[in-house]
Design an enzyme around this catalytic site. Structure first.
Site, PDB file in Angstrom:
ATOM      1  N   ALA A   1      29.074  -5.139  29.769  1.00  0.00           N
ATOM      2  CA  ALA A   1      27.896  -5.927  29.399  1.00  0.00           C
ATOM      3  C   ALA A   1      28.209  -7.409  29.335  1.00  0.00           C
ATOM      4  O   ALA A   1      29.345  -7.816  29.070  1.00  0.00           O
ATOM      5  CB  ALA A   1      27.360  -5.447  28.051  1.00  0.00           C
TER       6      ALA A   1
ATOM      7  N   ALA B   1      29.866  -8.722  26.140  1.00  0.00           N
ATOM      8  CA  ALA B   1      31.188  -8.223  25.773  1.00  0.00           C
ATOM      9  C   ALA B   1      32.292  -9.271  25.716  1.00  0.00           C
ATOM     10  O   ALA B   1      33.131  -9.232  24.803  1.00  0.00           O
ATOM     11  CB  ALA B   1      31.595  -7.075  26.695  1.00  0.00           C
TER      12      ALA B   1
ATOM     13  N   ARG C   1      28.890   2.359  34.497  1.00  0.00           N
ATOM     14  CA  ARG C   1      28.257   3.308  35.410  1.00  0.00           C
ATOM     15  C   ARG C   1      28.733   3.069  36.839  1.00  0.00           C
ATOM     16  O   ARG C   1      28.850   4.002  37.628  1.00  0.00           O
ATOM     17  CB  ARG C   1      26.731   3.160  35.332  1.00  0.00           C
ATOM     18  CG  ARG C   1      26.130   3.693  34.036  1.00  0.00           C
ATOM     19  CD  ARG C   1      24.645   3.415  33.986  1.00  0.00           C
ATOM     20  NE  ARG C   1      24.371   1.982  34.023  1.00  0.00           N
ATOM     21  CZ  ARG C   1      23.143   1.472  34.153  1.00  0.00           C
ATOM     22  NH1 ARG C   1      22.105   2.276  34.293  1.00  0.00           N
ATOM     23  NH2 ARG C   1      22.972   0.155  34.161  1.00  0.00           N
TER      24      ARG C   1
ATOM     25  N   TYR D   1      31.764   6.810  30.987  1.00  0.00           N
ATOM     26  CA  TYR D   1      31.876   6.710  29.530  1.00  0.00           C
ATOM     27  C   TYR D   1      32.582   7.927  28.928  1.00  0.00           C
ATOM     28  O   TYR D   1      33.391   7.805  28.008  1.00  0.00           O
ATOM     29  CB  TYR D   1      30.490   6.557  28.903  1.00  0.00           C
ATOM     30  CG  TYR D   1      29.683   5.384  29.443  1.00  0.00           C
ATOM     31  CD1 TYR D   1      30.293   4.211  29.862  1.00  0.00           C
ATOM     32  CD2 TYR D   1      28.301   5.470  29.534  1.00  0.00           C
ATOM     33  CE1 TYR D   1      29.555   3.148  30.361  1.00  0.00           C
ATOM     34  CE2 TYR D   1      27.545   4.420  30.030  1.00  0.00           C
ATOM     35  CZ  TYR D   1      28.170   3.263  30.439  1.00  0.00           C
ATOM     36  OH  TYR D   1      27.432   2.220  30.927  1.00  0.00           O
TER      37      TYR D   1
ATOM     38  N   HIS E   1      22.105   3.552  22.408  1.00  0.00           N
ATOM     39  CA  HIS E   1      23.042   3.361  21.294  1.00  0.00           C
ATOM     40  C   HIS E   1      23.313   4.646  20.524  1.00  0.00           C
ATOM     41  O   HIS E   1      24.464   4.983  20.226  1.00  0.00           O
ATOM     42  CB  HIS E   1      22.509   2.289  20.340  1.00  0.00           C
ATOM     43  CG  HIS E   1      22.578   0.916  20.886  1.00  0.00           C
ATOM     44  ND1 HIS E   1      22.134  -0.191  20.200  1.00  0.00           N
ATOM     45  CD2 HIS E   1      23.046   0.441  22.080  1.00  0.00           C
ATOM     46  CE1 HIS E   1      22.320  -1.276  20.927  1.00  0.00           C
ATOM     47  NE2 HIS E   1      22.859  -0.919  22.074  1.00  0.00           N
TER      48      HIS E   1
ATOM     49  N   LYS F   1      23.626  -4.287  17.811  1.00  0.00           N
ATOM     50  CA  LYS F   1      22.298  -4.237  17.216  1.00  0.00           C
ATOM     51  C   LYS F   1      21.255  -4.196  18.345  1.00  0.00           C
ATOM     52  O   LYS F   1      21.544  -4.638  19.464  1.00  0.00           O
ATOM     53  CB  LYS F   1      22.093  -5.433  16.287  1.00  0.00           C
ATOM     54  CG  LYS F   1      22.271  -6.806  16.975  1.00  0.00           C
ATOM     55  CD  LYS F   1      21.062  -7.170  17.799  1.00  0.00           C
ATOM     56  CE  LYS F   1      21.271  -8.224  18.793  1.00  0.00           C
ATOM     57  NZ  LYS F   1      20.157  -8.317  19.758  1.00  0.00           N
TER      58      LYS F   1
ATOM     59  N   ARG G   1      15.806  -5.857  28.535  1.00  0.00           N
ATOM     60  CA  ARG G   1      15.343  -6.083  27.167  1.00  0.00           C
ATOM     61  C   ARG G   1      13.827  -6.012  27.045  1.00  0.00           C
ATOM     62  O   ARG G   1      13.290  -6.021  25.941  1.00  0.00           O
ATOM     63  CB  ARG G   1      15.877  -7.428  26.651  1.00  0.00           C
ATOM     64  CG  ARG G   1      17.348  -7.369  26.274  1.00  0.00           C
ATOM     65  CD  ARG G   1      17.924  -8.714  25.945  1.00  0.00           C
ATOM     66  NE  ARG G   1      18.212  -9.486  27.138  1.00  0.00           N
ATOM     67  CZ  ARG G   1      18.808 -10.671  27.125  1.00  0.00           C
ATOM     68  NH1 ARG G   1      19.143 -11.218  25.963  1.00  0.00           N
ATOM     69  NH2 ARG G   1      19.062 -11.314  28.253  1.00  0.00           N
TER      70      ARG G   1
ATOM     71  N   ASP H   1      15.050  -6.939  20.049  1.00  0.00           N
ATOM     72  CA  ASP H   1      16.164  -7.781  20.473  1.00  0.00           C
ATOM     73  C   ASP H   1      16.354  -9.005  19.582  1.00  0.00           C
ATOM     74  O   ASP H   1      17.467  -9.305  19.160  1.00  0.00           O
ATOM     75  CB  ASP H   1      15.958  -8.231  21.919  1.00  0.00           C
ATOM     76  CG  ASP H   1      17.233  -8.782  22.534  1.00  0.00           C
ATOM     77  OD1 ASP H   1      17.346 -10.014  22.637  1.00  0.00           O
ATOM     78  OD2 ASP H   1      18.121  -7.991  22.876  1.00  0.00           O
TER      79      ASP H   1
END
Length: 344
Positions: free
Chosen positions: A13, A16, A38, A59, A80, A98, A170, A182
């Site tokens: 991401a 990150a 992915r 993952y 999440h 979050k 988002r 968000d």
């Protein structure tokens, strides 16, 4: 596990590097050892750029890696809960971005699993509200609790920034997108921090996407705290309020104002004023550890909770309360909750 924490990254991401990779270089005893995405090619590119030694094809493969003690989950909101639960099943500690889940019901399921995993294996789960671990957040709450501004009467918080790319994930309802999720999760969380409790939602109004009226690009909601104080939160990813990140607590004896509580290491301003009846006279301005990274503070707190049994202030149970307020905002606005089946 040993005192050295080996962290795996679920997803390459954009957040990150700031949220995990760079803070890990500043945090003794922490190493980012593996990444999965992915698209394996994307994970390999990310690993080369950031010096991560192991790339996994998926993952599940990363979660099965015995050389990984903990995982950071920066996936889209709607994923999440799923991957936090899978990480716990694999015996990993979890730092989850979050908002913690898509809705309160999901958060409760994850919190139950986190409680059981802690009792069984000592596993730690933390929601990644990085600003809460910066000294500024503690100072904000300290000023309100000290009584310096008197009895709390009103709390305001707004997190507004421009994101005009409406194809961004988002804004994707299926992935639990929307401005309230968000940006609004920050506004709700800091309102809870200053208000000292979990408020009820009294009203809400929103601006939606033309392509999907279930998805909010901006939201305003009224709050009522159990002690009698009122509140208002605003969140926007595209509205006339282009950029505004601030919080305010108004009491009977004064007022606290904070600009940029979310990323205080970049810039912030904390001011305290006297009562409004005295012309809001200026009392003082404070600068709290400006150059300390909120993400580094967060990673240090996560590591301390795992290695030394330190406190988890952004716990799954706290996340349940915040997600409950987010759910109530969507209900008050008349749109379905994220993560619930709809006909849309």
């Amino acid at each position: 596990m040993t005192a050295h924490l080996r962290v795996g990254l679920l997803g390459a991401a954009a957040v990150a590097p700031n949220a995990l990779v760079r803070p890990a270089r500043q945090t003794p005893g922490v190493t980012v050892t593996a990444v999965a995405a992915r698209d394996r090619a994307r994970a390999e590119k990310f690993a080369r750029k950031h010096g991560i030694p192991v790339v996994h094809s998926g993952y599940e493969e990363l979660l099965a890696d015995p050389e990984v003690d903990a995982v950071y989950v920066p996936l889209p909101n709607g994923l999440h809960a799923q991957w936090t639960l899978k990480a716990l099943e694999a015996g990993k500690h979890v730092l989850c971005e979050k908002p913690f889940t898509a809705n309160r019901a999901e958060a409760e399921r994850v919190a139950d699993a986190a409680d059981a995993a802690f009792e069984r294996d000592g596993l730690v789960v933390m929601e990644a509200f990085h600003y809460r671990h910066h000294p500024l957040a503690a100072r904000m709450r300290e000023i309100v609790e000290s009584g310096e501004i008197g009895e709390l009467r009103h709390v305001e918080a707004q997190v507004c920034f421009p994101l005009p790319l409406f194809s961004d994930i988002r804004y994707d309802y299926a992935l639990a997108g929307g401005a309230t999720m968000d940006a609004g999760c920050y506004a709700v969380d800091v309102a809870r921090l200053l208000g000292g409790d979990t408020p009820a939602v009294t009203d809400a109004r929103m601006l939606t996407l033309r392509a999907d009226p279930r998805v909010d690009r901006a939201m305003t909601a009224g709050l009522a705290f159990p002690g009698g104080a009122t509140g208002r939160v605003r969140a926007s990813m595209w509205s006339r309020r282009v950029l505004s990140i601030r919080a305010r607590a108004i009491g009977t004896a004064g007022e606290l104002n904070v600009i940029n509580f979310v990323m205080p290491q970049v810039y912030h301003r904390l001011t305290v004023h006297g009562p409004r009846g005295e012309g809001r006279r200026f009392l003082r301005r404070e600068r709290v550890a400006r150059h300390v990274s909120s993400y580094a503070c967060q990673l240090s707190a996560f590591t301390a909770a795992i290695v030394d049994g330190g406190p988890v202030i952004t716990s799954p149970r706290e996340a349940v309360r915040t997600m409950g307020v987010l759910d109530d905002i969507y209900r008050a606005a008349g749109v379905p909750l994220r993560g619930e089946p709809t006909d849309g």
